[in-house]
Design a protein around this motif. Structure first.
Motif, short mmCIF file in Angstrom:
data_model
loop_
_atom_site.label_atom_id
_atom_site.label_comp_id
_atom_site.label_asym_id
_atom_site.label_seq_id
_atom_site.Cartn_x
_atom_site.Cartn_y
_atom_site.Cartn_z
N UNK A 199 0.95 -1.02 0.29
CA UNK A 199 0.14 0.02 -0.07
C UNK A 199 0.74 1.22 0.28
N UNK A 200 2.39 1.10 0.52
CA UNK A 200 3.50 2.47 0.88
C UNK A 200 4.25 2.27 0.42
N UNK A 201 4.86 1.54 -0.54
CA UNK A 201 6.27 1.09 -0.63
C UNK A 201 6.91 1.70 -1.84
N UNK A 202 7.88 2.31 -2.09
CA UNK A 202 8.24 2.60 -3.68
C UNK A 202 9.75 1.63 -4.00
N UNK A 203 10.58 1.93 -4.75
CA UNK A 203 11.30 0.88 -5.49
C UNK A 203 12.56 0.82 -5.15
N UNK A 204 13.57 0.24 -4.79
CA UNK A 204 14.73 -0.05 -3.63
C UNK A 204 15.99 -0.02 -4.72
N UNK A 205 15.88 0.09 -6.16
CA UNK A 205 16.79 0.77 -7.04
C UNK A 205 17.05 1.93 -7.77
N UNK A 225 -1.11 -9.27 -11.32
CA UNK A 225 -1.82 -8.26 -10.25
C UNK A 225 -2.39 -7.12 -9.24
N UNK A 226 -1.02 -7.38 -8.45
CA UNK A 226 -1.32 -6.72 -7.95
C UNK A 226 -1.06 -5.51 -7.72
N UNK A 227 -1.67 -4.41 -6.60
CA UNK A 227 -1.40 -3.14 -6.38
C UNK A 227 -0.37 -2.22 -5.82
N UNK A 228 0.55 -1.76 -6.46
CA UNK A 228 1.80 -0.93 -5.65
C UNK A 228 1.71 0.56 -4.81
N UNK A 229 1.26 1.40 -3.53
CA UNK A 229 1.20 2.73 -3.61
C UNK A 229 2.06 3.53 -3.45
N UNK A 230 2.80 4.24 -4.77
CA UNK A 230 3.60 5.14 -4.32
C UNK A 230 3.61 5.96 -2.18
N UNK A 242 18.23 14.53 1.79
CA UNK A 242 17.65 15.86 1.32
C UNK A 242 15.81 15.52 1.28
N UNK A 243 15.78 16.37 1.46
CA UNK A 243 14.22 16.45 1.28
C UNK A 243 14.04 16.00 -0.95
N UNK A 244 12.86 15.43 -0.56
CA UNK A 244 12.21 15.22 -1.69
C UNK A 244 11.77 15.97 -2.64
N UNK A 245 11.32 15.72 -4.12
CA UNK A 245 10.43 17.02 -4.24
C UNK A 245 9.80 15.76 -5.57
N UNK A 246 8.94 16.17 -6.33
CA UNK A 246 8.04 15.79 -7.11
C UNK A 246 9.03 15.04 -8.56
N UNK A 247 10.75 15.57 -8.45
CA UNK A 247 11.39 14.86 -9.35
C UNK A 247 11.59 13.41 -9.17
N UNK A 248 11.49 13.15 -7.71
CA UNK A 248 11.98 11.52 -6.93
C UNK A 248 10.88 10.83 -6.98
N UNK A 249 9.61 11.84 -6.69
CA UNK A 249 8.45 10.46 -7.03
C UNK A 249 8.69 9.84 -9.00
N UNK A 250 8.27 10.84 -9.56
CA UNK A 250 9.25 10.76 -10.79
C UNK A 250 9.74 9.69 -11.79
#
Length: 320
Positions: A199-205, A225-230, A242-250
């Protein structure tokens, strides 16, 4: 609030926040789901079709019976708050109910549980959770419980944890592997018969935090066919402090897309469960993320999948 094309704002389906249990100080608003000091508040999203999964976060360190009592207290709070704000929000347990809430101009609220330690009191409580409307449950938080271990340790699921996965699936509650360590994830792969969630996990790479998903885990979830929430938490988005910004989510989104997750990726903000970066420390800032992503080249249809369509499709198929 309108977007750059003068259209209505894009809907948002957020798989995880901690708002329900985040504010227990007497100085804060008793009705946590509409506290103006919170990152998520009902009054802040009235112009946006919004579905918010609201977790009862159960801290590590409680006995199973204490965890069960803690869950019941906050379940009652959720039910009381929803009852008191029927003009603004509805508790939902199906995709149809979410869509109906949006059609009525109301926010859809979904009850979930973060940390399945309460099931150490007995798997008969899975039925109780389902009667309460719980739609998703993380097996662990950071440490160990009766079901298994979070990312702070290396142990897999216990025998009870493996039984719990089966019981949750049979009851129609989605298993959530966020916080689960890699060994426990492999155990879920061996047992699960239905799609599950992170539900709330990002990409370790992209950000090498153990809370994030390895490429092989993402690929397994895509195949199933699972679901992953950023997650919006800076330490899960970037590794340099450092603080993240939109580019980090991108950058995380691009990695997920490279691994075939176009139809599996959603939002899982972690509102009120972590110190979020200024660009996303308030739910009213989320529409700007959609505009940013489209400015970076994501199509409108892909942004819609990420913001709400994938999550709604997953719930339609898996919330029984």
């Amino acid at each position: 609030m309108e977007n750059r094309k003068g259209e209505s704002p894009m809907p948002v389906f957020d798989l995880h926040c901690d708002t329900l249990t985040a504010f227990m100080s007497p100085l804060r608003c008793r009705d946590t789901l509409n506290d103006p000091c919170s990152a998520f508040a009902l009054s802040k999203v009235q112009t946006i079709p919004w579905c918010q999964c609201c977790a009862v976060f159960v801290p590590d360190g409680l006995t199973p019976q204490e965890a069960l009592s803690y869950y019941r207290y906050h379940r009652d709070s959720f039910q009381r708050q929803v009852q008191g704000c029927q003009g603004q929000a509805l508790a939902c347990t199906t995709a149809r109910e979410v869509s109906a809430a949006w059609e009525q101009g109301k926010t859809a609220l979904v009850l979930t549980v973060e940390n399945g330690s309460l099931l150490g009191a007995g798997l008969e409580h899975v039925e109780e959770l389902r009667r309460d409307g719980v739609r998703m449950l993380t097996l662990t938080w950071n440490g160990e419980n009766a079901l298994g271990s979070g990312h702070e340790t290396d142990h897999g699921l216990t025998p009870l944890g493996k039984e719990a996965v089966r019981a949750l699936e049979e009851t129609g509650i989605v298993v959530d592997v966020s916080h689960l360590n890699d060994a426990g994830f492999r155990d879920v792969l061996d047992i699960a018969q239905r799609p599950f969630a992170a539900s709330h996990s990002n990409a370790r790479a992209v950000c090498a935090h153990r809370r994030n998903l390895e490429d092989w885990q993402i690929q397994e979830m895509v195949m199933r066919n699972c679901i992953i929430g950023l997650n919006y938490y800076s330490p899960f988005l970037r590794s340099d402090g450092e603080e993240a910004d939109f580019d980090d989510l991108y950058r995380h989104i691009c990695r997920f897309l490279e691994l075939g997750a176009e139809d599996c990726l959603a939002l899982g903000s972690d509102f009120d469960g972590a110190d979020l970066p200024p660009c996303l420390d308030d739910c009213r800032k989320v529409p700007a993320l959609a505009e940013y992503l489209m400015d970076r080249g994501l199509s409108h249809s892909l942004a819609e999948k990420l913001f709400w369509k994938n999550a709604l499709d997953f719930t339609q198929k898996n919330w029984r």
